[in-house]
Scaffold this active site. Structure first.
Site, PDB file in Angstrom:
ATOM      1  CG  PHE A  59      -0.310  -0.137   2.539  1.00  0.00           C
ATOM      2  CD1 PHE A  59       0.255   0.960   3.182  1.00  0.00           C
ATOM      3  CD2 PHE A  59      -0.262  -1.371   3.172  1.00  0.00           C
ATOM      4  CE1 PHE A  59       0.862   0.840   4.425  1.00  0.00           C
ATOM      5  CE2 PHE A  59       0.354  -1.505   4.415  1.00  0.00           C
ATOM      6  CZ  PHE A  59       0.913  -0.394   5.039  1.00  0.00           C
ATOM      7  NE  ARG A  87      -0.033   3.010  17.985  1.00  0.00           N
ATOM      8  CZ  ARG A  87       0.067   3.026  16.645  1.00  0.00           C
ATOM      9  NH1 ARG A  87       0.550   4.072  16.014  1.00  0.00           N
ATOM     10  NH2 ARG A  87      -0.339   1.991  15.937  1.00  0.00           N
ATOM     11  CB  THR A  93      -4.439   0.499  11.478  1.00  0.00           C
ATOM     12  OG1 THR A  93      -3.353   0.483  12.415  1.00  0.00           O
ATOM     13  CG2 THR A  93      -3.969   1.040  10.148  1.00  0.00           C
ATOM     14  NE  ARG A 104      -5.993   5.720  12.708  1.00  0.00           N
ATOM     15  CZ  ARG A 104      -4.813   5.160  12.873  1.00  0.00           C
ATOM     16  NH1 ARG A 104      -4.688   4.091  13.655  1.00  0.00           N
ATOM     17  NH2 ARG A 104      -3.745   5.653  12.264  1.00  0.00           N
ATOM     18  CG  ASN A 114      -5.825   5.567   9.097  1.00  0.00           C
ATOM     19  OD1 ASN A 114      -5.215   6.571   8.733  1.00  0.00           O
ATOM     20  ND2 ASN A 114      -5.221   4.480   9.511  1.00  0.00           N
ATOM     21  CG  HIS A 117       1.065   9.240  11.891  1.00  0.00           C
ATOM     22  ND1 HIS A 117       1.528   7.995  11.515  1.00  0.00           N
ATOM     23  CD2 HIS A 117       2.055   9.807  12.635  1.00  0.00           C
ATOM     24  CE1 HIS A 117       2.753   7.830  12.021  1.00  0.00           C
ATOM     25  NE2 HIS A 117       3.091   8.908  12.701  1.00  0.00           N
TER      26      HIS A 117
HETATM   27  P1  GDP Z   1      -0.839   3.027  12.165  1.00  0.00           P
HETATM   28  O1  GDP Z   1       0.385   3.038  13.042  1.00  0.00           O
HETATM   29  O2  GDP Z   1      -2.093   2.631  12.897  1.00  0.00           O
HETATM   30  O3  GDP Z   1      -1.021   4.323  11.392  1.00  0.00           O
HETATM   31  O4  GDP Z   1      -0.638   1.865  11.063  1.00  0.00           O
HETATM   32  P2  GDP Z   1       0.633   1.425  10.182  1.00  0.00           P
HETATM   33  O5  GDP Z   1       1.897   2.039  10.680  1.00  0.00           O
HETATM   34  O6  GDP Z   1       0.562  -0.064  10.062  1.00  0.00           O
HETATM   35  O7  GDP Z   1       0.308   2.004   8.735  1.00  0.00           O
HETATM   36  C1  GDP Z   1       0.553   3.335   8.389  1.00  0.00           C
HETATM   37  C2  GDP Z   1      -0.599   3.853   7.575  1.00  0.00           C
HETATM   38  O8  GDP Z   1      -0.649   3.138   6.338  1.00  0.00           O
HETATM   39  C3  GDP Z   1      -1.990   3.630   8.189  1.00  0.00           C
HETATM   40  O9  GDP Z   1      -2.345   4.582   9.154  1.00  0.00           O
HETATM   41  C4  GDP Z   1      -2.873   3.683   6.962  1.00  0.00           C
HETATM   42  O10 GDP Z   1      -3.095   5.040   6.518  1.00  0.00           O
HETATM   43  C5  GDP Z   1      -2.007   2.958   5.924  1.00  0.00           C
HETATM   44  N1  GDP Z   1      -2.285   1.515   5.880  1.00  0.00           N
HETATM   45  C6  GDP Z   1      -1.979   0.580   6.826  1.00  0.00           C
HETATM   46  N2  GDP Z   1      -2.359  -0.656   6.446  1.00  0.00           N
HETATM   47  C7  GDP Z   1      -2.908  -0.492   5.209  1.00  0.00           C
HETATM   48  C8  GDP Z   1      -3.475  -1.415   4.266  1.00  0.00           C
HETATM   49  O11 GDP Z   1      -3.554  -2.625   4.500  1.00  0.00           O
HETATM   50  N3  GDP Z   1      -3.946  -0.882   3.091  1.00  0.00           N
HETATM   51  C9  GDP Z   1      -3.862   0.453   2.807  1.00  0.00           C
HETATM   52  N4  GDP Z   1      -4.356   0.902   1.625  1.00  0.00           N
HETATM   53  N5  GDP Z   1      -3.323   1.341   3.674  1.00  0.00           N
HETATM   54  C10 GDP Z   1      -2.861   0.877   4.856  1.00  0.00           C
END
Ligand code: GDP
Length: 146
Positions: A59, A87, A93, A104, A114, A117
């Site tokens: 992604f 968080r 997420t 969220r 979402n 951050h």
């Molecule tokens: P966070 O720490 O909850 O923000 O999650 P992560 O660090 O895993 O991912 C960073 C950001 O990437 C997320 O907040 C989402 O905007 C995006 N994201 C995460 N997982 C996915 C996914 O499976 N698909 C897509 N399209 N975006 C994702």
């Protein structure tokens, strides 16, 4: 409890949905102090660098695209356990898995758009804060009762 600082971003969907104030109010209501904040429009190189840790994820390209679709609001939040607290306020997420009342759950459109951050650990918080703010831009003040 350790006093921490964490980086918050209200993502382009949050800005466009008109929930900047709601997000900042939620941080303050839960005892987090906003010690720096500004609005900016991320360039593609900035978004790529900020999310470099996700470079290999499927992604990544789409996430970089999304993060450059409009302005964001970046803030530094300070308080006891600020990283975990932020968080908790944000929720999972994927909004489908986010607890009731979290930002969220309330505002996110999907797993990518979402709304917010938040840094996930002290080391990443330090790196992410310095990505957007000089040390001289972080303010110091005491919260008092309303
Ligand atoms: P966070 O720490 O909850 O923000 O999650 P992560 O660090 O895993 O991912 C960073 C950001 O990437 C997320 O907040 C989402 O905007 C995006 N994201 C995460 N997982 C996915 C996914 O499976 N698909 C897509 N399209 N975006 C994702």
């Amino acid at each position: 409890m350790a006093k921490e600082r964490t980086l918050s971003i209200i993502k382009p969907d949050g800005v466009k949905k008109g929930v900047i104030g709601a997000c900042l109010a939620a941080f303050e209501a839960k005892g987090l102090k906003i010690v720096a904040t500004k609005m900016l429009h991320l360039s593609r190189p900035q978004a790529e660098a900020f999310y470099a840790v996700h470079r290999e994820r499927p992604f990544y390209k789409s996430l970089v695209e999304f993060m450059t679709t409009g302005p964001v609001v970046v803030s530094v939040l300070e308080g006891d356990d600020a990283i975990a607290k932020n968080r908790e306020i944000m929720g999972a997420t994927n909004p489908a898995n986010a607890a009731e009342g979290t930002l969220r759950k309330l505002y996110a459109s999907g797993i990518e758009e979402n709304t917010v951050h938040g840094s996930d650990a002290p080391e990443t918080a330090a790196t992410e804060i310095s990505f957007f703010f000089a040390a001289s831009e972080l303010q110091s003040y005491e919260r008092v009762k309303k």
